[in-house]
Design an enzyme around this catalytic site. Structure first.
Site, PDB file in Angstrom:
ATOM      1  N   ASP A  33       0.872  -1.179   0.000  1.00  7.21           N
ATOM      2  CA  ASP A  33       0.000   0.000   0.000  1.00  7.21           C
ATOM      3  C   ASP A  33       0.904   1.221   0.000  1.00  7.21           C
ATOM      4  O   ASP A  33       1.983   1.216   0.598  1.00  7.21           O
ATOM      5  CB  ASP A  33      -0.911   0.020   1.236  1.00  7.21           C
ATOM      6  N   VAL A  91      -6.747  -0.904  -5.261  1.00  3.71           N
ATOM      7  CA  VAL A  91      -6.616   0.471  -4.761  1.00  3.71           C
ATOM      8  C   VAL A  91      -7.964   1.174  -4.893  1.00  3.71           C
ATOM      9  O   VAL A  91      -8.926   0.590  -5.397  1.00  3.71           O
ATOM     10  CB  VAL A  91      -5.484   1.267  -5.479  1.00  3.71           C
ATOM     11  N   VAL A  92      -8.026   2.412  -4.445  1.00  2.00           N
ATOM     12  CA  VAL A  92      -9.303   3.153  -4.433  1.00  2.00           C
ATOM     13  C   VAL A  92      -9.991   3.142  -5.799  1.00  2.00           C
ATOM     14  O   VAL A  92      -9.327   3.088  -6.831  1.00  2.00           O
ATOM     15  CB  VAL A  92      -9.101   4.625  -3.986  1.00  2.00           C
ATOM     16  N   LYS A  98      -6.208   4.202 -10.583  1.00  2.00           N
ATOM     17  CA  LYS A  98      -6.013   2.838 -11.091  1.00  2.00           C
ATOM     18  C   LYS A  98      -5.203   2.861 -12.395  1.00  2.00           C
ATOM     19  O   LYS A  98      -4.326   2.013 -12.600  1.00  2.00           O
ATOM     20  CB  LYS A  98      -7.364   2.144 -11.311  1.00  2.00           C
ATOM     21  N   HIS A 141     -13.207  -9.967  -9.445  1.00  9.08           N
ATOM     22  CA  HIS A 141     -14.003  -9.169  -8.509  1.00  9.08           C
ATOM     23  C   HIS A 141     -14.427  -9.986  -7.299  1.00  9.08           C
ATOM     24  O   HIS A 141     -15.295 -10.857  -7.388  1.00  9.08           O
ATOM     25  CB  HIS A 141     -15.241  -8.606  -9.251  1.00  9.08           C
ATOM     26  N   ASN A 144     -17.041  -8.332  -0.356  1.00  2.91           N
ATOM     27  CA  ASN A 144     -16.677  -7.961   1.009  1.00  2.91           C
ATOM     28  C   ASN A 144     -17.587  -8.671   2.018  1.00  2.91           C
ATOM     29  O   ASN A 144     -18.809  -8.623   1.840  1.00  2.91           O
ATOM     30  CB  ASN A 144     -16.831  -6.432   1.131  1.00  2.91           C
ATOM     31  N   ASN A 192     -23.403  -7.033  -8.592  1.00 10.52           N
ATOM     32  CA  ASN A 192     -23.584  -5.611  -8.273  1.00 10.52           C
ATOM     33  C   ASN A 192     -24.615  -4.942  -9.178  1.00 10.52           C
ATOM     34  O   ASN A 192     -25.190  -3.915  -8.812  1.00 10.52           O
ATOM     35  CB  ASN A 192     -22.253  -4.858  -8.360  1.00 10.52           C
TER      36      ASN A 192
HETATM   37  N1  LIG Z   1     -15.408  -2.184  -0.241  1.00 12.16           N
HETATM   38  C1  LIG Z   1     -16.038  -3.157  -0.877  1.00 12.16           C
HETATM   39  O1  LIG Z   1     -17.052  -3.695  -0.412  1.00 12.16           O
HETATM   40  C2  LIG Z   1     -15.526  -3.671  -2.199  1.00 12.16           C
HETATM   41  C3  LIG Z   1     -16.021  -4.869  -2.713  1.00 12.16           C
HETATM   42  C4  LIG Z   1     -15.519  -5.341  -3.937  1.00 12.16           C
HETATM   43  C5  LIG Z   1     -14.569  -4.610  -4.633  1.00 12.16           C
HETATM   44  N2  LIG Z   1     -14.112  -3.422  -4.102  1.00 12.16           N
HETATM   45  C6  LIG Z   1     -13.106  -2.687  -4.856  1.00 12.16           C
HETATM   46  O2  LIG Z   1     -11.840  -2.906  -4.255  1.00 12.16           O
HETATM   47  C7  LIG Z   1     -11.014  -1.735  -4.439  1.00 12.16           C
HETATM   48  C8  LIG Z   1     -10.518  -1.264  -3.086  1.00 12.16           C
HETATM   49  O3  LIG Z   1     -11.633  -0.971  -2.279  1.00 12.16           O
HETATM   50  P1  LIG Z   1     -11.498  -0.872  -0.679  1.00 12.16           P
HETATM   51  O4  LIG Z   1     -12.885  -0.879  -0.152  1.00 12.16           O
HETATM   52  O5  LIG Z   1     -10.504  -1.870  -0.202  1.00 12.16           O
HETATM   53  O6  LIG Z   1     -10.888   0.595  -0.542  1.00 12.16           O
HETATM   54  P2  LIG Z   1     -10.037   1.229   0.672  1.00 12.16           P
HETATM   55  O7  LIG Z   1     -10.209   2.688   0.537  1.00 12.16           O
HETATM   56  O8  LIG Z   1     -10.344   0.538   1.946  1.00 12.16           O
HETATM   57  O9  LIG Z   1      -8.523   0.836   0.268  1.00 12.16           O
HETATM   58  C9  LIG Z   1      -7.866   1.350  -0.840  1.00 12.16           C
HETATM   59  C10 LIG Z   1      -6.385   1.416  -0.515  1.00 12.16           C
HETATM   60  O10 LIG Z   1      -5.680   1.767  -1.710  1.00 12.16           O
HETATM   61  C11 LIG Z   1      -4.525   2.465  -1.287  1.00 12.16           C
HETATM   62  N3  LIG Z   1      -3.940   3.161  -2.428  1.00 12.16           N
HETATM   63  C12 LIG Z   1      -4.381   4.272  -3.056  1.00 12.16           C
HETATM   64  N4  LIG Z   1      -3.568   4.579  -4.089  1.00 12.16           N
HETATM   65  C13 LIG Z   1      -2.616   3.618  -4.128  1.00 12.16           C
HETATM   66  C14 LIG Z   1      -1.505   3.366  -4.969  1.00 12.16           C
HETATM   67  N5  LIG Z   1      -1.218   4.172  -5.981  1.00 12.16           N
HETATM   68  N6  LIG Z   1      -0.721   2.296  -4.713  1.00 12.16           N
HETATM   69  C15 LIG Z   1      -0.993   1.475  -3.674  1.00 12.16           C
HETATM   70  N7  LIG Z   1      -2.047   1.658  -2.830  1.00 12.16           N
HETATM   71  C16 LIG Z   1      -2.845   2.716  -3.066  1.00 12.16           C
HETATM   72  C17 LIG Z   1      -5.026   3.379  -0.184  1.00 12.16           C
HETATM   73  O11 LIG Z   1      -3.957   3.846   0.639  1.00 12.16           O
HETATM   74  C18 LIG Z   1      -6.002   2.464   0.544  1.00 12.16           C
HETATM   75  O12 LIG Z   1      -5.400   1.830   1.648  1.00 12.16           O
HETATM   76  C19 LIG Z   1     -11.873  -0.707  -5.183  1.00 12.16           C
HETATM   77  O13 LIG Z   1     -11.639  -0.788  -6.552  1.00 12.16           O
HETATM   78  C20 LIG Z   1     -13.292  -1.167  -4.875  1.00 12.16           C
HETATM   79  O14 LIG Z   1     -14.199  -0.798  -5.888  1.00 12.16           O
HETATM   80  C21 LIG Z   1     -14.541  -2.951  -2.905  1.00 12.16           C
END
Ligand SMILES: NC(=O)c1ccc[n+]([C@@H]2O[C@H](COP(=O)([O-])OP(=O)(O)OC[C@H]3O[C@@H](n4cnc5c(N)ncnc54)[C@H](O)[C@@H]3O)[C@@H](O)[C@H]2O)c1
Length: 286
Positions: A33, A91-92, A98, A141, A144, A192
């Site tokens: 991260d 990542v976010v 991305k 995909h 959670n 989704n």
């Molecule tokens: N939250 C959910 O329920 C869920 C479910 C399925 C898929 N997703 C997908 O998973 C991905 C992450 O979601 P999340 O909920 O874990 O988000 P989150 O915000 O909890 O975590 C994202 C992490 O990415 C890190 N980050 C940002 N830029 C970065 C970079 N350049 N290099 C490395 N790390 C970086 C941030 O520091 C953060 O810790 C997203 O694409 C989201 O759509 C989320």
């Protein structure tokens, strides 16, 4: 192709669970991260989670020692992905972030390394022009909480090689998941999209004053047998993630999504759901 070494980029809610799940099954995993404080939090979370499994009798000390020896928190992306057969990006949910990650990754990995994105809505062809070998790129995909939920949607694009789809499908199965194939790219994939339809109608009913969100949740939980109503579920997945997705739709279509103002206000106030202790409902902050 056989997957031996996995790298996960992003150590947030999803990335850490995807990585730990892989280490449990038992793959060698690197997780990176960008933020040092997140890397520290991943270490603490891993220790607490695994100690909890021992305390509950679900894992032995020996199993946990093995998992820990396979789970590596790494300080740079280059180091994290250098020997990886499969990289899972988590990542976010922002296209600019991305895209930059895939561009950087593509310069760091082997030609045959598989690059997967865990994006909730963005199809992998969004990034195909910034990677050197798009035939190795696809969506993977997870849901959670990724340590618990079985489904993994494996979505191919026209650019993805058959062998890559088969390899990722087999990896998902080998790590205790139930994969499904999505044969053509579609935003949001399968589950989704169904959820989106439910959310759209739920927000309409609340927005137009037919009921409170608490009663809407009660209706879904007690009448439809859903384990959680849509608003309670949104607290689990993250109000900020939904707002990011809403923002993207707003930018793409010019149409303000239903509930946009409420979600904006919640994000501005830090009411992000369970992770911040407050969302639609209040939680004890861990
Ligand atoms: N939250 C959910 O329920 C869920 C479910 C399925 C898929 N997703 C997908 O998973 C991905 C992450 O979601 P999340 O909920 O874990 O988000 P989150 O915000 O909890 O975590 C994202 C992490 O990415 C890190 N980050 C940002 N830029 C970065 C970079 N350049 N290099 C490395 N790390 C970086 C941030 O520091 C953060 O810790 C997203 O694409 C989201 O759509 C989320």
């Amino acid at each position: 192709m056989e997957i031996k070494k996995v790298a996960v980029i992003g150590g947030g809610l999803m990335g850490r669970q995807i990585a730990l799940n892989s280490a449990i099954y038992p793959y060698d995993v690197n997780i990176f991260d960008l933020k040092p404080e997140v890397r520290e939090a991943v270490q603490k979370w891993e220790d607490e989670y695994l100690a909890g499994r021992i305390a509950k009798g679900r894992m032995s000390e020996e199993q946990v020692a093995g998992i820990k020896s396979r789970f590596h928190i790494i300080d740079t992306m280059a180091e994290a992905v250098k020997d990886a057969d499969l990289v899972i990006e988590a990542v976010v949910e922002r296209k600019d972030v991305k895209t930059a990650v895939f561009q950087e990754l593509s310069g760091l990995v082997r030609e045959d390394t598989i690059l997967a994105t865990n994006s909730s809505y963005m199809v992998s062809s969004t990034f195909k022009d910034v990677v050197k070998n798009p035939s190795r790129l696809l969506n993977m995909h997870y849901f959670n909480p990724a340590l618990v939920m079985k489904l993994v949607e494996v979505c191919r694009g026209e650019h993805t090689a058959d062998e890559v789809v088969d390899t990722v499908y087999a990896f998902a199965e080998a790590t205790g998941k139930t994969p499904v194939r999505v044969e053509k790219e579609i935003d949001g994939f399968l589950a989704n999209r169904i959820l989106s339809a439910i959310y759209g109608e739920a927000r309409k009913l609340v927005d137009e004053g037919y009921c409170t969100y608490q009663d809407l949740d009660k209706a879904c939980e007690n009448g439809l047998g859903h384990p959680m109503g849509p608003f309670r579920l949104n607290d689990l997945t993250g109000v900020d993630l939904t707002f990011d997705i809403m923002n993207r739709r707003y930018q793409e279509t010019g149409v303000k999504p239903r509930g946009y103002d409420l979600y904006k206000q919640m994000v501005d106030e830090g009411r992000l759901g369970r992770k911040s202790g407050k969302g639609f409902y209040d939680y004890e902050k861990k």
